[in-house]
Design an enzyme around this catalytic site. Structure first.
Site, PDB file in Angstrom:
ATOM      1  CD  GLN A  14      43.141  39.347  33.788  1.00  0.00           C
ATOM      2  OE1 GLN A  14      42.628  40.320  33.252  1.00  0.00           O
ATOM      3  NE2 GLN A  14      42.428  38.327  34.231  1.00  0.00           N
ATOM      4  CG  ASP A  24      36.485  40.170  29.426  1.00  0.00           C
ATOM      5  OD1 ASP A  24      36.685  41.148  30.177  1.00  0.00           O
ATOM      6  OD2 ASP A  24      35.835  39.175  29.777  1.00  0.00           O
ATOM      7  CD  GLU A  25      38.901  37.637  32.662  1.00  0.00           C
ATOM      8  OE1 GLU A  25      39.903  37.968  33.344  1.00  0.00           O
ATOM      9  OE2 GLU A  25      37.779  37.481  33.164  1.00  0.00           O
ATOM     10  CB  CYS A  70      35.912  45.513  50.951  1.00  0.00           C
ATOM     11  SG  CYS A  70      36.373  44.342  52.247  1.00  0.00           S
ATOM     12  CG  MET A 100      38.627  38.631  41.385  1.00  0.00           C
ATOM     13  SD  MET A 100      38.725  37.780  39.813  1.00  0.00           S
ATOM     14  CE  MET A 100      37.566  36.460  40.028  1.00  0.00           C
TER      15      MET A 100
END
Length: 194
Positions: A87, A84-85, A142, A11
């Site tokens: 998944q 896109d997206e 992160c 993300m």
């Protein structure tokens, strides 16, 4: 020679922005792009792809029951497909995209997440990992500075969630990209405080 590409990232790694920039680049060269997204993703509007930096484009919605090859032929004759997206596409739809690459010599670029909030493959991403000619990670970091690989889901109190449905739509309000070490440590810390 056309290829099936899978460009994945955690993300916040700019997947949607890169998909829209790629679309612009093809169109700038005079090529037509069939921009698609799964109907599962309705965060910014059912038929809208929007990046966090404000890029925005209308796309054709692909429902889970849609035959991707039939939808492509109904949509018209395009030079390239960008999803896109990805998944959220079904494994059968990924197989259909592979067929369009092989039989129509059509480049297909898929952008999306590899894994869910528990680090398990999404079915569409798993099939892309099995079939793609080119697999590229779009990196993000992160908060500790390490490479983020986990899409940590959290509740309204900022606690990491470790159970629930695989798909829960959300952006920065519900997810954050973390390195595996920070994710595991945060879960351990939460358990100690219960």
């Amino acid at each position: 020679m056309a290829k099936l590409y899978f460009k994945y990232g955690a993300m916040g790694s700019s997947k949607s922005a890169q998909a829209l920039i790629t679309k612009f680049n093809y169109e700038e060269k005079g090529m037509s792009v069939w921009l698609i997204k799964p109907g599962t993703d309705t965060r910014d509007g059912a038929d809208i792809i929007q990046s966090r930096i404000g890029l925005r484009q209308q796309a054709q919605i692909i429902s889970p029951e849609d035959d991707i090859i039939k939808e492509y032929h109904k949509a018209g004759d395009y030079d390239v497909i960008i999803a896109d997206e990805a998944q959220f596409l079904t494994p059968a739809q990924i197989d259909g995209l592979r067929t369009l690459v092989d039989e129509c010599d059509l480049p297909v670029l898929c952008f999306g997440l590899r894994t869910d909030f528990l680090t398990h493959f999404f079915p569409g991403a798993k099939r892309l990992m099995e079939l793609a000619d080119s697999i590229t990670e779009i990196k993000t970091i992160c908060e500790c500075g390490r490479k983020a690989t986990v899409n940590a889901r959290f509740d309204e109190n900022g606690r990491i969630i470790t159970e629930g449905d695989q798909v829960m739509l959300g952006g920065n309000d519900r997810y954050t990209a973390m390195c595996h070490r920070c994710w595991v440590n945060k879960i351990k810390e939460q358990k100690l405080c219960q």
